[in-house]
Design a protein around this motif. Structure first.
Motif, mmCIF file in Angstrom:
data_model
loop_
_atom_site.group_PDB
_atom_site.id
_atom_site.type_symbol
_atom_site.label_atom_id
_atom_site.label_comp_id
_atom_site.label_asym_id
_atom_site.label_seq_id
_atom_site.Cartn_x
_atom_site.Cartn_y
_atom_site.Cartn_z
ATOM 1 N N ASN A 49 0.857 -4.798 -13.186
ATOM 2 C CA ASN A 49 -0.508 -4.288 -13.057
ATOM 3 C C ASN A 49 -1.065 -4.552 -11.664
ATOM 4 N N ALA A 50 -0.747 -5.751 -11.136
ATOM 5 C CA ALA A 50 -1.208 -6.091 -9.793
ATOM 6 C C ALA A 50 -0.585 -5.146 -8.774
ATOM 7 N N LYS A 51 0.710 -4.865 -8.933
ATOM 8 C CA LYS A 51 1.378 -3.931 -8.031
ATOM 9 C C LYS A 51 0.772 -2.535 -8.150
ATOM 10 N N LEU A 52 0.492 -2.141 -9.408
ATOM 11 C CA LEU A 52 -0.082 -0.818 -9.636
ATOM 12 C C LEU A 52 -1.470 -0.710 -9.015
ATOM 13 N N ARG A 53 -2.290 -1.772 -9.211
ATOM 14 C CA ARG A 53 -3.629 -1.758 -8.614
ATOM 15 C C ARG A 53 -3.560 -1.689 -7.097
ATOM 16 N N SER A 54 -2.609 -2.450 -6.528
ATOM 17 C CA SER A 54 -2.442 -2.428 -5.076
ATOM 18 C C SER A 54 -2.022 -1.044 -4.599
ATOM 19 N N ARG A 55 -1.138 -0.420 -5.353
ATOM 20 C CA ARG A 55 -0.677 0.919 -4.991
ATOM 21 C C ARG A 55 -1.812 1.933 -5.083
ATOM 22 N N ILE A 56 -2.607 1.838 -6.157
ATOM 23 C CA ILE A 56 -3.738 2.745 -6.328
ATOM 24 C C ILE A 56 -4.742 2.560 -5.195
ATOM 25 N N ALA A 57 -5.031 1.289 -4.857
ATOM 26 C CA ALA A 57 -5.967 1.006 -3.774
ATOM 27 C C ALA A 57 -5.461 1.593 -2.461
ATOM 28 N N SER A 58 -4.147 1.479 -2.234
ATOM 29 C CA SER A 58 -3.564 2.024 -1.010
ATOM 30 C C SER A 58 -3.673 3.548 -0.979
ATOM 31 N N LEU A 59 -3.420 4.181 -2.125
ATOM 32 C CA LEU A 59 -3.536 5.636 -2.198
ATOM 33 C C LEU A 59 -4.973 6.082 -1.996
ATOM 34 N N GLU A 60 -5.918 5.346 -2.615
ATOM 35 C CA GLU A 60 -7.332 5.695 -2.458
ATOM 36 C C GLU A 60 -7.769 5.562 -1.003
ATOM 37 N N GLU A 61 -7.274 4.495 -0.333
ATOM 38 C CA GLU A 61 -7.616 4.296 1.074
ATOM 39 C C GLU A 61 -7.047 5.434 1.927
ATOM 40 N N SER A 62 -5.812 5.817 1.623
ATOM 41 C CA SER A 62 -5.190 6.909 2.376
ATOM 42 C C SER A 62 -5.934 8.220 2.157
ATOM 43 N N LEU A 63 -6.353 8.452 0.891
ATOM 44 C CA LEU A 63 -7.086 9.667 0.582
ATOM 45 C C LEU A 63 -8.440 9.679 1.288
ATOM 46 N N ALA A 64 -9.133 8.523 1.278
ATOM 47 C CA ALA A 64 -10.434 8.448 1.952
ATOM 48 C C ALA A 64 -10.280 8.702 3.445
ATOM 49 N N LEU A 65 -9.226 8.132 4.044
ATOM 50 C CA LEU A 65 -8.988 8.348 5.468
ATOM 51 C C LEU A 65 -8.681 9.819 5.750
ATOM 52 N N SER A 66 -7.891 10.428 4.858
ATOM 53 C CA SER A 66 -7.563 11.835 5.015
ATOM 54 C C SER A 66 -8.815 12.699 4.935
ATOM 55 N N ASN A 67 -9.677 12.393 3.967
ATOM 56 C CA ASN A 67 -10.917 13.150 3.822
ATOM 57 C C ASN A 67 -11.853 12.939 5.014
ATOM 58 N N LEU A 68 -11.909 11.696 5.505
ATOM 59 C CA LEU A 68 -12.729 11.404 6.672
ATOM 60 C C LEU A 68 -12.211 12.167 7.887
ATOM 61 N N THR A 69 -10.891 12.190 8.045
ATOM 62 C CA THR A 69 -10.298 12.905 9.167
ATOM 63 C C THR A 69 -10.623 14.387 9.099
ATOM 64 N N PHE A 70 -10.529 14.952 7.883
ATOM 65 C CA PHE A 70 -10.869 16.359 7.720
ATOM 66 C C PHE A 70 -12.338 16.605 8.069
ATOM 67 N N GLY A 71 -13.211 15.715 7.569
ATOM 68 C CA GLY A 71 -14.634 15.849 7.872
ATOM 69 C C GLY A 71 -14.901 15.762 9.365
ATOM 70 N N ALA A 72 -14.201 14.845 10.027
ATOM 71 C CA ALA A 72 -14.372 14.697 11.470
ATOM 72 C C ALA A 72 -13.894 15.950 12.205
ATOM 73 N N MET A 73 -12.855 16.590 11.680
ATOM 74 C CA MET A 73 -12.381 17.831 12.294
ATOM 75 C C MET A 73 -13.442 18.931 12.177
ATOM 76 N N VAL A 74 -14.159 18.937 11.047
ATOM 77 C CA VAL A 74 -15.237 19.910 10.874
ATOM 78 C C VAL A 74 -16.333 19.660 11.908
ATOM 79 N N ILE A 75 -16.725 18.380 12.061
ATOM 80 C CA ILE A 75 -17.752 18.041 13.046
ATOM 81 C C ILE A 75 -17.283 18.387 14.451
ATOM 82 N N GLU A 76 -16.010 18.131 14.718
ATOM 83 C CA GLU A 76 -15.452 18.455 16.035
ATOM 84 C C GLU A 76 -15.519 19.959 16.286
ATOM 85 N N ASP A 77 -15.244 20.754 15.248
ATOM 86 C CA ASP A 77 -15.304 22.200 15.391
ATOM 87 C C ASP A 77 -16.730 22.663 15.685
ATOM 88 N N LEU A 78 -17.699 22.054 14.997
ATOM 89 C CA LEU A 78 -19.098 22.370 15.285
ATOM 90 C C LEU A 78 -19.453 21.998 16.723
#
Length: 286
Positions: A49-78
């Motif tokens: 469970n600890a490994k699974l939670r760590s993996r989920i947290a890592s995936l969530e962090e990666s997803l948040a970073l990916s979404n932030l990067t996409f958002g920043a690309m939108v701002i950059e385009d503007l």
């Protein structure tokens, strides 16, 4: 712990054998062995469970970073379209995070406010290009469309689970303590602190930066504007916290033009094109 359990099981088995006979002793031993197996399996489940939670947290962090990067690309385009939006986003992010730190918000909330500052005008992406690129005065219809950007920004960010809380701050970054803001005309305490911080950060950034339709104010003049708006246009506590920061910082910080304000989340800032666009955040009023 396992050794202790083994010794205890052995002692209990011997006592059961002496007192109750072989059958009882077998029952005790089997029970002890079963208990150890259960303990072992429980430990393994906890580890998994600890490994699974760590993996989920890592995936969530990666997803948040990916979404932030996409958002920043939108701002950059503007920013490529108007030569201003990306600079305003970067300055708002810096000021919002610093104000949050001055008000002793938790580090996680400071980080969220930095992200919210960067993405607070993402709703502008949903507006027509001809409206963004206009250099003249806006008519009432154009202003109404511009005023939609906080709601559009909320919708864009709310679609990402990690940004759902932040989306409300973005929706309300143009609300005012006196109830004359938009889109919901919230008053004072009804406006979340984070949205009040964004309001001050983005307004000051809009004041000191050169905009397509006017040059930026000098920092002392911008400070006077913030003082005049305290308690009406801006939350007074947030304004006081920001002014304390400005008192301790160099001129480059006050003018939003030192190295901390470069739009570098994706690399070098976009180049400014010849055409300029109108700004919805001018002096925090639009």
């Amino acid at each position: 712990m396992t050794d202790i359990l083994n010794v205890l099981a052995s002692v209990l088995g011997i006592l059961a054998l002496i007192v109750y006979g072989p059958v009882a002793a077998i029952v005790v031993v089997i029970g002890a062995v079963s208990s150890q197996i259960l303990v072992y399996r429980t430990r393994e489940n906890v580890r998994e469970n600890a490994k699974l939670r760590s993996r989920i947290a890592s995936l969530e962090e990666s997803l948040a970073l990916s979404n932030l990067t996409f958002g920043a690309m939108v701002i950059e385009d503007l920013g490529r379209q108007d030569g201003y939006t990306h600079l305003h986003a970067a300055a708002t992010a810096v000021y919002a995070a610093d104000i949050a730190g001055e008000l002793d918000l938790k580090p996680a909330d400071v980080a969220k406010l930095r992200m919210a500052g960067l993405l607070h005008n993402i709703g502008m992406f949903g507006l027509p290009n001809e409206l963004l690129r206009t250099s003249g005065n806006l008519n009432s219809i154009a202003k109404a469309r511009i005023y939609e950007h906080p709601e559009l920004g909320e919708k864009a960010l709310a679609s990402v689970p990690e940004f759902s809380e932040m989306s409300k701050w973005v929706r309300w970054h143009h609300e005012r303590p006196d109830g004359r803001g938009y889109p919901d005309r919230l008053r004072a305490a009804w406006i979340p602190l984070e949205a009040r911080i964004l309001a001050v950060a983005q307004a000051y950034a809009a004041m000191v930066l050169d905009q397509p339709r006017r040059p930026g104010l000098d920092p002392p003049s911008a400070r006077e504007e913030m003082n005049r708006g305290a308690g009406k246009q801006f939350d007074e506590v947030v304004v006081r916290a920001f002014l304390r920061i400005l008192d301790t910082e160099a001129e480059g910080y006050r003018a939003a033009d030192d190295h901390r304000f470069s739009f570098d989340i994706l690399g070098a800032p976009p180049k400014s094109p010849p055409d300029k666009a109108s700004d919805p955040d001018a002096a925090g009023n639009a």
